[in-house]
Design an enzyme around this catalytic site. Structure first.
Site, PDB file in Angstrom:
ATOM      1  CE1 TYR A   1      -3.474   2.778   0.708  1.00  0.00           C
ATOM      2  CE2 TYR A   1      -2.153   3.374   2.435  1.00  0.00           C
ATOM      3  CZ  TYR A   1      -3.039   3.612   1.545  1.00  0.00           C
ATOM      4  OH  TYR A   1      -3.840   4.757   1.666  1.00  0.00           O
TER       5      TYR A   1
ATOM      6  CG  ASP B   1       0.846   5.090   8.709  1.00  0.00           C
ATOM      7  OD1 ASP B   1       1.735   4.973   8.022  1.00  0.00           O
ATOM      8  OD2 ASP B   1      -0.275   5.021   8.444  1.00  0.00           O
TER       9      ASP B   1
ATOM     10  CB  ALA C   1      -6.901  16.802   5.546  1.00  0.00           C
TER      11      ALA C   1
ATOM     12  CG  ASP D   1      -2.212   6.992   3.827  1.00  0.00           C
ATOM     13  OD1 ASP D   1      -2.801   6.024   3.788  1.00  0.00           O
ATOM     14  OD2 ASP D   1      -0.906   6.806   4.463  1.00  0.00           O
TER      15      ASP D   1
ATOM     16  CE1 TYR E   1      -5.263  -1.541   4.408  1.00  0.00           C
ATOM     17  CE2 TYR E   1      -5.149  -0.842   2.251  1.00  0.00           C
ATOM     18  CZ  TYR E   1      -4.757  -0.629   3.708  1.00  0.00           C
ATOM     19  OH  TYR E   1      -4.050   0.188   4.205  1.00  0.00           O
TER      20      TYR E   1
HETATM   21  N1  AAT Z   1      -0.957   4.497   6.094  1.00  0.00           N
HETATM   22  C1  AAT Z   1      -2.118   4.059   6.605  1.00  0.00           C
HETATM   23  C2  AAT Z   1      -3.553   3.876   6.002  1.00  0.00           C
HETATM   24  C3  AAT Z   1      -4.502   4.343   6.412  1.00  0.00           C
HETATM   25  S1  AAT Z   1      -4.607   5.330   8.054  1.00  0.00           S
HETATM   26  C4  AAT Z   1      -5.610   6.674   7.494  1.00  0.00           C
HETATM   27  C5  AAT Z   1      -5.389   7.973   8.616  1.00  0.00           C
HETATM   28  O1  AAT Z   1      -6.131   9.054   7.918  1.00  0.00           O
HETATM   29  C6  AAT Z   1      -5.618   7.767   9.814  1.00  0.00           C
HETATM   30  O2  AAT Z   1      -4.622   7.904  10.659  1.00  0.00           O
HETATM   31  C7  AAT Z   1      -6.926   8.671  10.272  1.00  0.00           C
HETATM   32  O3  AAT Z   1      -6.619   9.217  11.582  1.00  0.00           O
HETATM   33  C8  AAT Z   1      -6.389   9.747   9.237  1.00  0.00           C
HETATM   34  N2  AAT Z   1      -7.737  10.703   8.834  1.00  0.00           N
HETATM   35  C9  AAT Z   1      -8.756  10.299   8.697  1.00  0.00           C
HETATM   36  N3  AAT Z   1      -9.840  11.447   8.439  1.00  0.00           N
HETATM   37  C10 AAT Z   1      -8.885  12.383   8.342  1.00  0.00           C
HETATM   38  C11 AAT Z   1      -8.993  13.914   8.293  1.00  0.00           C
HETATM   39  N4  AAT Z   1     -10.154  14.385   8.022  1.00  0.00           N
HETATM   40  N5  AAT Z   1      -7.974  14.665   8.201  1.00  0.00           N
HETATM   41  C12 AAT Z   1      -6.714  14.333   8.319  1.00  0.00           C
HETATM   42  N6  AAT Z   1      -6.414  12.988   8.515  1.00  0.00           N
HETATM   43  C13 AAT Z   1      -7.595  12.040   8.727  1.00  0.00           C
HETATM   44  C14 AAT Z   1      -5.752   4.115   5.564  1.00  0.00           C
HETATM   45  C15 AAT Z   1      -6.145   3.024   5.335  1.00  0.00           C
HETATM   46  C16 AAT Z   1      -7.166   2.429   4.560  1.00  0.00           C
HETATM   47  C17 AAT Z   1      -8.102   1.235   4.832  1.00  0.00           C
HETATM   48  C18 AAT Z   1      -8.739   0.709   3.798  1.00  0.00           C
HETATM   49  N7  AAT Z   1      -9.881  -0.062   4.015  1.00  0.00           N
END
Ligand code: AAT
Length: 292
Positions: free
Chosen positions: A64, A89, A141, A159, A228
C-alpha cells in the site's frame, strides 16, 4: 465480544469478514476521533485497527505505502513540495523520503493518538518522521487545505481512512476542489479509491467528481493488499491541467533515483513494471468505469 451478526455487518462490506489469529492485544484506546487498537498477529506482525477496520499490518504495508507514494511521485519529473493527508503512521513519509528531489514534506493527520501509538508499535513506519524535510500539522485536512496557498504542491497523497467517520468529507467534491487549488499546474493527486470488487459505485462517483475537477488526466490503478477488504485496494491518479502528465509509464523511474533503493532500504513491492501493470484493469472494471 463481537457477535457473529456484528462481525459480518460492516456497511462498507456487508456479508463478509476477514480474520487474523491474534497472539496479543498490545494497545487499546479511544481518541476524540476513533477507537484505536494494536494487535500482535501470528502471521502478519503488528496490526493497526481504527474503528474496527484494519489500516495496516507489518507484513503487507509495503504494497500500500509504496504504491500510493511512488505511483504519483514517479509520474512527474522532479517532485519538490509534497503533502500527505492522513497517513499518521508515517509509512508514506518514509516512502516520499526516497525521492531526493523533494524539498518539503507536509503531513496533515487529524489524530495525534494515531501518531503516538504508531511511534511506539510501528517503528518501521514512524521512522518516516525522522526525515528533516517533514513538517507535521495535526488537524482536519479539510481546514488545512482550505487555508493552504494556491499552487503550492507538486503532489498530494490522500492516505486517509474509509469514508465513514473523520474521513467522510474527504470523498466529496469541495475537498477535491481545494486539492486542485493547492496543486501547481501539472501537479498530481493520488487518492485512495477503495476496492473494485466491493465499491464500484463509490469509485464511479469519485471518478466523476475528479474528471470534473482535474482536467489534466484521471486514471484508476490498483494493487493487492491481503488484509484490506477483498484483498485489493485502488487509487485515483489525477493531474491538474497545465503540463501534460502520463501516469501510465513512469517518467521519473525509481530505479534511476540515486539512493532510492540503497542496501538495507530496498523497496519490497514497487518497481517500474508494477507501476505500468497497476493501470491495467480487469474487463468488468473497465466496462463499469468507462461506460459511466
Ligand atoms: N497508511 C495507513 C493507511 C490508512 S490510515 C488513515 C489515516 O487518516 C488515519 O490515521 C486517520 O486518523 C487519518 N484521517 C482520517 N480522516 C482525516 C481527516 N479528515 N484529516 C486528516 N487525517 C484524517 C488508511 C487505510 C485505508 C483502509 C482501507 N480499508
Amino acid at each position: 465480544k463481537t457477535s457473529k451478526m456484528q462481525y459480518y455487518n460492516n456497511p462498507m462490506w456487508p456479508g463478509e469478514a476477514h480474520s487474523l489469529k491474534v497472539e496479543k492485544i498490545l494497545y487499546q484506546g479511544k481518541s476524540p476521533y476513533q477507537e484505536i487498537l494494536v494487535l500482535e498477529s501470528s502471521t502478519y506482525g503488528n496490526v493497526l485497527v481504527l474503528d474496527g477496520i484494519v489500516q495496516l499490518t507489518d507484513k503487507d504495508e509495503c504494497a500500500y505505502q509504496e504504491m500510493v507514494t511512488h505511483l504519483p511521485l514517479c509520474s512527474i519529473p522532479s517532485p519538490k513540495n509534497v503533502l500527505v493527508v492522513g497517513g499518521g503512521d508515517g509509512g508514506v513519509l518514509r516512502e516520499i523520503a526516497r525521492h531526493d528531489s523533494v524539498e518539503t514534506i507536509d503531513i496533515c493527520e487529524i489524530d495525534q493518538l494515531v501518531i503516538d501509538v504508531c511511534k511506539e508499535f510501528f517503528p518501521n513506519l514512524s521512522i518516516g518522521y525522522k526525515d528533516p524535510r517533514v513538517r507535521l500539522h495535526v488537524g482536519d485536512a479539510v481546514d488545512f487545505l482550505r487555508n493552504s496557498p494556491e499552487g503550492k504542491y507538486d503532489a498530494i497523497i490522500v492516505d486517509s481512512s474509509d469514508p465513514i467517520g473523520p474521513a467522510q468529507a474527504l470523498v466529496e467534491k469541495p475537498f477535491f476542489q481545494t486539492i486542485a487549488r493547492a496543486l501547481k499546474s501539472g501537479g498530481v493527486l493520488c487518492n485512495l479509491a477503495e476496492s473494485m470488487w466491493l465499491h464500484t459505485h463509490l469509485i464511479q462517483d469519485m471518478l466523476a467528481i475528479c474528471r470534473q475537477t482535474f482536467k489534466g488526466a484521471v486514471h484508476y490503478a490498483w494493487t493487492s493488499v491481503p488484509t484490506y477488504p477483498s484483498g485489493v485496494i485502488g487509487f485515483l491518479l489525477c493531474a491538474k491541467e497545465g503540463r501534460p502528465v502520463n501516469f501510465l509509464t513512469p517518467v521519473n523511474p525509481i530505479e534511476k533515483i540515486q539512493g532510492a533503493t540503497k542496501a538495507g532500504k530496498e523497496l519490497r513491492f514497487y518497481n517500474s513494471e508494477i507501476h505500468r501493470a497497476a493501470f491495467v484493469l480487469p474487463t468488468f472494471v473497465r466496462r463499469e468505469l468507462e461506460s459511466y
